[in-house]
Write an enzyme that holds these catalytic residues in place. Structure first.
Site, PDB file in Angstrom:
ATOM      1  N   GLU A   1      10.809  -1.337   6.540  1.00 41.26           N
ATOM      2  CA  GLU A   1      10.082  -0.315   6.733  1.00 41.26           C
ATOM      3  C   GLU A   1      11.462   1.051   7.193  1.00 41.26           C
ATOM      4  O   GLU A   1      11.289   0.237   8.215  1.00 41.26           O
ATOM      5  CB  GLU A   1       8.960  -0.041   6.536  1.00 41.26           C
ATOM      6  CG  GLU A   1       8.218   1.434   7.065  1.00 41.26           C
ATOM      7  CD  GLU A   1       6.852   1.845   7.368  1.00 41.26           C
ATOM      8  OE1 GLU A   1       6.171   1.909   6.534  1.00 41.26           O
ATOM      9  OE2 GLU A   1       6.935   1.655   8.823  1.00 41.26           O
TER      10      GLU A   1
ATOM     11  N   GLU B   1      -7.021   7.388  -1.414  1.00 33.12           N
ATOM     12  CA  GLU B   1      -7.345   8.070  -0.510  1.00 33.12           C
ATOM     13  C   GLU B   1      -8.494   8.666   0.925  1.00 33.12           C
ATOM     14  O   GLU B   1      -8.841   9.317  -0.632  1.00 33.12           O
ATOM     15  CB  GLU B   1      -5.791   9.051   0.273  1.00 33.12           C
ATOM     16  CG  GLU B   1      -4.589   8.120  -0.366  1.00 33.12           C
ATOM     17  CD  GLU B   1      -3.426   8.834  -0.121  1.00 33.12           C
ATOM     18  OE1 GLU B   1      -2.627   8.668   0.620  1.00 33.12           O
ATOM     19  OE2 GLU B   1      -3.278  10.514  -0.174  1.00 33.12           O
TER      20      GLU B   1
ATOM     21  N   ARG C   1      -7.417   2.467   8.960  1.00 28.56           N
ATOM     22  CA  ARG C   1      -6.153   1.708   8.692  1.00 28.56           C
ATOM     23  C   ARG C   1      -6.484   0.059   8.690  1.00 28.56           C
ATOM     24  O   ARG C   1      -7.542  -0.469   9.619  1.00 28.56           O
ATOM     25  CB  ARG C   1      -5.629   1.642   9.933  1.00 28.56           C
ATOM     26  CG  ARG C   1      -4.947   3.150   9.305  1.00 28.56           C
ATOM     27  CD  ARG C   1      -4.028   3.508   8.181  1.00 28.56           C
ATOM     28  NE  ARG C   1      -2.968   4.144   7.776  1.00 28.56           N
ATOM     29  CZ  ARG C   1      -2.640   4.749   7.040  1.00 28.56           C
ATOM     30  NH1 ARG C   1      -2.837   3.890   5.343  1.00 28.56           N
ATOM     31  NH2 ARG C   1      -1.392   6.141   6.779  1.00 28.56           N
TER      32      ARG C   1
ATOM     33  N   ALA D   1       2.461  10.706   7.031  1.00 31.36           N
ATOM     34  CA  ALA D   1       3.041   9.308   5.950  1.00 31.36           C
ATOM     35  C   ALA D   1       3.333   9.564   4.931  1.00 31.36           C
ATOM     36  O   ALA D   1       2.265   9.866   4.382  1.00 31.36           O
ATOM     37  CB  ALA D   1       3.680   8.633   7.173  1.00 31.36           C
TER      38      ALA D   1
ATOM     39  N   SER E   1      10.039  -1.984  12.040  1.00 32.09           N
ATOM     40  CA  SER E   1       9.329  -3.477  13.130  1.00 32.09           C
ATOM     41  C   SER E   1      10.590  -4.818  12.649  1.00 32.09           C
ATOM     42  O   SER E   1       9.769  -4.907  11.537  1.00 32.09           O
ATOM     43  CB  SER E   1       7.942  -3.865  13.235  1.00 32.09           C
ATOM     44  OG  SER E   1       8.206  -5.155  13.254  1.00 32.09           O
ATOM     45  N   PRO E   2      12.106  -3.863  13.111  1.00 36.04           N
ATOM     46  CA  PRO E   2      13.525  -4.426  12.198  1.00 36.04           C
ATOM     47  C   PRO E   2      12.326  -5.811  11.752  1.00 36.04           C
ATOM     48  O   PRO E   2      13.544  -6.798  11.231  1.00 36.04           O
ATOM     49  CB  PRO E   2      14.475  -4.003  12.440  1.00 36.04           C
ATOM     50  CG  PRO E   2      13.767  -3.561  13.934  1.00 36.04           C
ATOM     51  CD  PRO E   2      12.106  -3.154  14.062  1.00 36.04           C
ATOM     52  N   GLY E   3      12.078  -7.490  12.822  1.00 36.88           N
ATOM     53  CA  GLY E   3      11.504  -8.153  13.148  1.00 36.88           C
ATOM     54  C   GLY E   3      10.947  -8.677  12.017  1.00 36.88           C
ATOM     55  O   GLY E   3      11.402 -10.232  11.547  1.00 36.88           O
TER      56      GLY E   3
ATOM     57  N   PHE F   1       0.736  -4.249  -3.989  1.00 34.77           N
ATOM     58  CA  PHE F   1       1.114  -3.184  -3.173  1.00 34.77           C
ATOM     59  C   PHE F   1       2.023  -3.168  -2.576  1.00 34.77           C
ATOM     60  O   PHE F   1       2.575  -2.188  -2.474  1.00 34.77           O
ATOM     61  CB  PHE F   1      -0.358  -2.454  -2.839  1.00 34.77           C
ATOM     62  CG  PHE F   1      -0.523  -1.048  -2.293  1.00 34.77           C
ATOM     63  CD1 PHE F   1      -0.254  -0.147  -3.155  1.00 34.77           C
ATOM     64  CD2 PHE F   1      -0.196  -0.917  -0.716  1.00 34.77           C
ATOM     65  CE1 PHE F   1      -0.617   1.492  -2.435  1.00 34.77           C
ATOM     66  CE2 PHE F   1      -0.606   0.087  -0.380  1.00 34.77           C
ATOM     67  CZ  PHE F   1       0.106   2.112  -0.799  1.00 34.77           C
TER      68      PHE F   1
ATOM     69  N   GLU G   1      -5.137   7.210  -5.261  1.00 31.63           N
ATOM     70  CA  GLU G   1      -4.663   5.919  -4.239  1.00 31.63           C
ATOM     71  C   GLU G   1      -6.242   5.719  -3.313  1.00 31.63           C
ATOM     72  O   GLU G   1      -5.740   5.325  -2.059  1.00 31.63           O
ATOM     73  CB  GLU G   1      -3.466   7.185  -3.522  1.00 31.63           C
ATOM     74  CG  GLU G   1      -2.008   7.391  -4.290  1.00 31.63           C
ATOM     75  CD  GLU G   1      -0.837   7.535  -3.543  1.00 31.63           C
ATOM     76  OE1 GLU G   1      -1.016   7.673  -2.239  1.00 31.63           O
ATOM     77  OE2 GLU G   1       0.012   7.635  -4.046  1.00 31.63           O
TER      78      GLU G   1
END
Length: 202
Positions: A131, A156, A71, A88, A125-127, A20, A154
């Site tokens: 995304e 949902e 989540r 989102a 969260s670019p570390g 996924f 999906e």
């Protein structure tokens, strides 16, 4: 060092997992602020593509439409597993960010966008993840927002909530809303709400 002098080299790239989401493993190096190059680094990158987030706002009633869903990212902590968020969704091939905003606002909240304002773009969260979010604020009719939504394909299961702006922002301040994207979106709305109420109710 100027930004023009920044550089990096990918020495090896491996697709460690494809599902996924995707996980890539890199061996790379990059230039250093003091000059020269870093040692060879091993880094994992969680890849999910670019996404869109939308703050659905009704300037007439001064209400915000939020959604609630389970989540999996919460399961390792003691926090609630069903959390309040803004709309989102992922940008699929061939779609624009604006098209995704309209699609996801309808699929997740049952709302039709009347006006759409692009706010900003940011990495979550670019570390460790690629995304990148395009954040919008959308004018909607909150009186029509209600019920359970989401796509069966999906899996949902999304419940819609309508809050006054004050109540929604109080949930940010209390920590009940504890996901970064809705926090950022509602903080932006707090700074721009009066302007939107003037411009979107003319």
């Amino acid at each position: 060092m100027s930004r023009q002098e920044f550089a990096y080299e990918i020495l090896e790239e491996e697709a460690a997992y494809q599902g996924f989401f995707s996980l890539f493993k890199f061996r790379l190096r990059h230039t250093l602020f003091d000059g020269g190059w870093s040692p060879v680094l091993t880094r994992e990158l969680f890849h999910r593509g670019n996404c869109v987030a939308v703050v659905p706002y009704d300037p007439i009633t001064d209400q915000v439409v939020l959604i609630e869903q389970f989540r999996v990212g919460t399961v390792k902590n003691q926090d609630a597993k069903w959390i309040l968020e803004i709309v989102a969704g992922a940008i699929e091939p061939g779609e624009t960010a604006e098209e995704v905003a309209h699609r996801e606002t309808w699929e997740e909240a049952g709302c039709t966008i009347q006006k759409l304002l692009r706010v900003t773009e940011f990495y979550t969260s670019p570390g460790g993840t690629s995304e990148k979010i395009t954040l919008f604020c959308a004018r909607v009719d909150a009186t029509r927002a209600d019920g359970i939504h989401g796509l069966d394909a999906e899996d949902e299961d999304i419940r819609v909530h309508v809050f006054s702006f004050e109540d929604a922002f109080a949930k940010v301040e209390s920590g009940e809303i504890n996901s970064g994207i809705p926090i950022l979106g509602l903080q932006w709305l707090a700074l721009n709400r009066e302007r939107l109420r003037r411009e979107w109710t003319d």
